[in-house]
Design an enzyme around this catalytic site. Structure first.
Site, PDB file in Angstrom:
ATOM      1  N   PRO A 379      58.789   6.870 -63.737  1.00 18.48           N
ATOM      2  CA  PRO A 379      59.457   6.342 -62.659  1.00 18.48           C
ATOM      3  C   PRO A 379      60.984   6.631 -62.599  1.00 18.48           C
ATOM      4  O   PRO A 379      61.506   6.810 -63.593  1.00 18.48           O
ATOM      5  CB  PRO A 379      59.234   4.784 -62.586  1.00 18.48           C
ATOM      6  CG  PRO A 379      58.923   4.473 -63.991  1.00 18.48           C
ATOM      7  CD  PRO A 379      58.491   5.778 -64.760  1.00 18.48           C
ATOM      8  N   GLU A 380      61.329   6.699 -61.339  1.00 20.77           N
ATOM      9  CA  GLU A 380      62.801   6.943 -61.140  1.00 20.77           C
ATOM     10  C   GLU A 380      63.654   5.855 -61.687  1.00 20.77           C
ATOM     11  O   GLU A 380      64.664   6.098 -61.933  1.00 20.77           O
ATOM     12  CB  GLU A 380      62.975   7.066 -59.619  1.00 20.77           C
ATOM     13  CG  GLU A 380      64.348   7.296 -59.154  1.00 20.77           C
ATOM     14  CD  GLU A 380      64.940   8.651 -59.575  1.00 20.77           C
ATOM     15  OE1 GLU A 380      64.338   9.363 -60.110  1.00 20.77           O
ATOM     16  OE2 GLU A 380      66.189   8.541 -59.092  1.00 20.77           O
ATOM     17  N   PHE A 381      63.054   4.654 -61.642  1.00 23.67           N
ATOM     18  CA  PHE A 381      63.931   3.296 -62.136  1.00 23.67           C
ATOM     19  C   PHE A 381      63.128   2.403 -62.730  1.00 23.67           C
ATOM     20  O   PHE A 381      61.976   2.022 -62.436  1.00 23.67           O
ATOM     21  CB  PHE A 381      64.415   2.925 -60.855  1.00 23.67           C
ATOM     22  CG  PHE A 381      65.866   2.187 -60.977  1.00 23.67           C
ATOM     23  CD1 PHE A 381      65.909   1.150 -61.279  1.00 23.67           C
ATOM     24  CD2 PHE A 381      66.733   3.016 -60.340  1.00 23.67           C
ATOM     25  CE1 PHE A 381      67.388   0.865 -61.483  1.00 23.67           C
ATOM     26  CE2 PHE A 381      68.255   2.631 -60.596  1.00 23.67           C
ATOM     27  CZ  PHE A 381      68.538   1.485 -61.123  1.00 23.67           C
ATOM     28  N   SER A 409      58.610   6.593 -57.705  1.00 28.12           N
ATOM     29  CA  SER A 409      58.738   8.009 -57.443  1.00 28.12           C
ATOM     30  C   SER A 409      59.189   8.803 -58.832  1.00 28.12           C
ATOM     31  O   SER A 409      59.811   8.420 -59.736  1.00 28.12           O
ATOM     32  CB  SER A 409      59.746   8.410 -56.393  1.00 28.12           C
ATOM     33  OG  SER A 409      61.054   8.273 -56.674  1.00 28.12           O
TER      34      SER A 409
END
Ligand SMILES: *[C@@H]1O[C@H](CO)[C@@H](O)[C@H](O)[C@H]1NC(C)=O
Ligand SMILES: *[C@@H]1O[C@H](CO)[C@@H](O)[C@H](O)[C@H]1NC(C)=O
Length: 504
Positions: A379-381, A409
């Site tokens: 994941p992006e974060f 994302s």
């Protein structure tokens, strides 16, 4: 999440390559001439096919634009319309020995007019440095070094050189401020910046490798001097609050006087490549940049002492929180994953196993994270709990759920690959290669479109959720490059002797 701006640390692609070539020039072509197992050959072949697929999509429909949106097949010009994807692809195409692609791009580069900005008058200095400028310097060093069998046409080479210097001259306008701190927006036709009052730590501290190299290539010391002047404020930061732990800074700098403007920082967005370049500047030129290594060591040491965090039940995985003053926030963006590679490289350069092992714990955290999602992508974060305290709100908190995605994302970012790449070079442990390969297969499975590879919305959904219709230039400059290079066999001793590890 005010820290999440579109700023990215991509310089590696180029900063990387340029060092590679430069440092390797005396040691022959390390990319070729090794023994390969059939598996490695086959994997590299598959990466080349993926590269071709994406390149054909871009070159057929959007050549000369900054990027293609790989679902809708529309072209983007978000960095001035100077073909960011084409230029960022150069170094990878060279390393993959794709001469026809290299020539196509070099012909394109020779015709760019740097004074014309698509859709406006200003360009983002940071983005142009790490994509266009670094990409051209890398290409210059590669085809004049280990890949000098390529693009031999002297006219084409001369044009690349001229365009590189011309862009360097234009970008130098960014230093025309009272303090010498660059601003991030520049009108390349008029040589004037915007009037922003601050720049980011990454924006100020990610210039030195490229400008130092341009000075060495051209024999003109001015480029490096300007970058060093800007960097000097970050090496001796004031006021105290701007350096909450030794070597660890906030993320904004005042353009007027170079003072730190806040105390919130991280190894991720807004700061990342500042820490990366401290080390790489030293690797590039140990004498001139010895003090940069000292600052990197200070930052690395403080991070180990005060910042590093283990999610509950995962003592062999290191995550890197944000800091603000002397408090920490257990959240990490995907850009921060490069830090593992920085520790591994720093450990190799300083012969310090403690630093190297710490980098491997970051690599492990990334490996576990990617392996734990439905897609096999990260994941992006993320955020996590070190102690399963009440606020975590899980009925049964244990090692399997002490890390959570906060943005699901996946934007095709390369940073974790970069860390696995260094980890593999340092240890030869096959798991890093397998992680990179699993990531490649996952990208093939859920990101591929008719025209390239798209960012996706949800790594926790088996099909990746929605395609976000984005494919940034670093897919070419870094994602394909790292997956390709990690599947090259280079003997460790040869690798160390050539110091090629420093480069990629
Ligand atoms: C290696 O790095 C660690 C972390 O910064 C430091 O504490 C240690 O003193 C270093 N070891 C040597 C031999 O320099
Ligand atoms: C996790 O790793 C194993 C071993 O490499 C692999 O077979 C599996 O496909 C991976 N799972 C994901 C989701 O990447």
């Amino acid at each position: 999440m005010e820290m999440r701006t579109p700023r990215r640390r991509v310089a590696i692609a180029a900063g990387v390559t340029l060092l590679l070539l430069y440092l390797l020039s005396s040691s022959g072509n390390i990319i070729q001439g090794h023994t390969d197992s059939r598996l490695l050959v086959e994997r590299r072949h598959q990466v080349s096919k993926a590269f071709d697929h994406a390149w054909n999509g871009y070159a057929t429909h959007c050549m000369g634009h900054d990027s293609i949106q790989p679902v809708s097949k529309t072209c983007n010009d978000d960095f001035g319309g100077w073909g960011a994807t084409a230029i960022d692809t150069l170094s990878t195409a060279i390393m993959m020995d794709r001469e026809e692609v290299v020539l196509q791009i070099l012909h394109y580069v020779s015709k760019i007019d740097w004074t014309k900005v698509e859709g406006g008058t200003m360009i983002q200095v940071f983005e142009v440095i790490i994509r266009h400028f670094a990409g051209m310097i890398s290409a210059h060093d590669l085809i004049n070094g280990p890949f000098d069998h390529m693009a031999k046409d002297p006219v084409l080479r001369r044009r690349l050189y001229d365009q590189m210097v011309r862009l360097g001259d234009i970008l130098s306008c960014t230093f025309n401020t009272p303090s010498g701190i660059p601003r991030n927006w520049l009108d390349p036709a008029l040589c004037v910046t915007d009037d922003g009052t601050t720049n980011t730590v990454a924006g100020v501290g990610s210039l030195i490798v490229e400008f130092a190299r341009l000075s060495d290539i051209t024999g003109n010391p001015t480029y490096a001097e300007k970058a060093r002047k800007a960097e000097s404020y970050l090496l001796a930061p004031v006021p105290n609050e701007g350096e909450p732990y030794p070597g660890l800074l906030g993320s904004f700098v005042a353009v007027e006087n170079g003072a730190m403007a806040n105390s919130k920082g991280s190894w991720g967005s807004l700061s990342d490549s500042f820490y990366e370049y401290l080390l790489k500047a030293y690797v590039y030129d140990e004498k001139t940049y010895a003090s940069y290594l000292e600052r990197w060591k200070l930052a690395a040491d403080s991070t180990m002492r005060f910042i590093a965090s283990h999610p509950y039940g995962r003592p062999d995985e290191v995550f890197l929180p944000y800091w603000e003053d002397q408090s920490r926030l257990n959240a990490m963006d995907s850009l921060s994953w490069f830090a593992g590679g920085s520790y591994v490289l720093g450990g190799m350069v300083t012969h310090n196993q403690t630093l190297l092992d710490f980098g491997l714990m970051i690599a492990n955290a990334g490996g576990h994270l990617y392996n734990s999602t439905a897609t096999g992508l990260g994941p992006e974060f993320v955020h996590w709990t070190p102690d399963c305290s009440d606020v975590w709100g899980e009925e049964h908190c244990d090692a399997t759920n002490s890390v959570r995605p906060s943005d699901r994302s996946f934007k095709l970012r390369p940073e974790v690959l970069e860390t696995w790449y260094y980890a593999y070079r340092a240890t030869k442990h096959p798991k890093y290669r397998e992680w990179a390969w699993n990531m490649f297969l996952a990208i093939e499975r859920v990101c591929k479109t008719e025209y390239g590879y798209s960012a996706i919305s949800d790594v926790m959904a088996p099909d990746g959720g929605q395609k976000l219709d984005q494919q940034e230039s670093f897919v070419f400059a870094e994602v394909f490059k790292y997956i390709y290079l990690i599947h090259l066999e280079v003997s460790a001793r040869r690798f160390l002797r050539s110091r090629c590890f420093a480069v990629i």
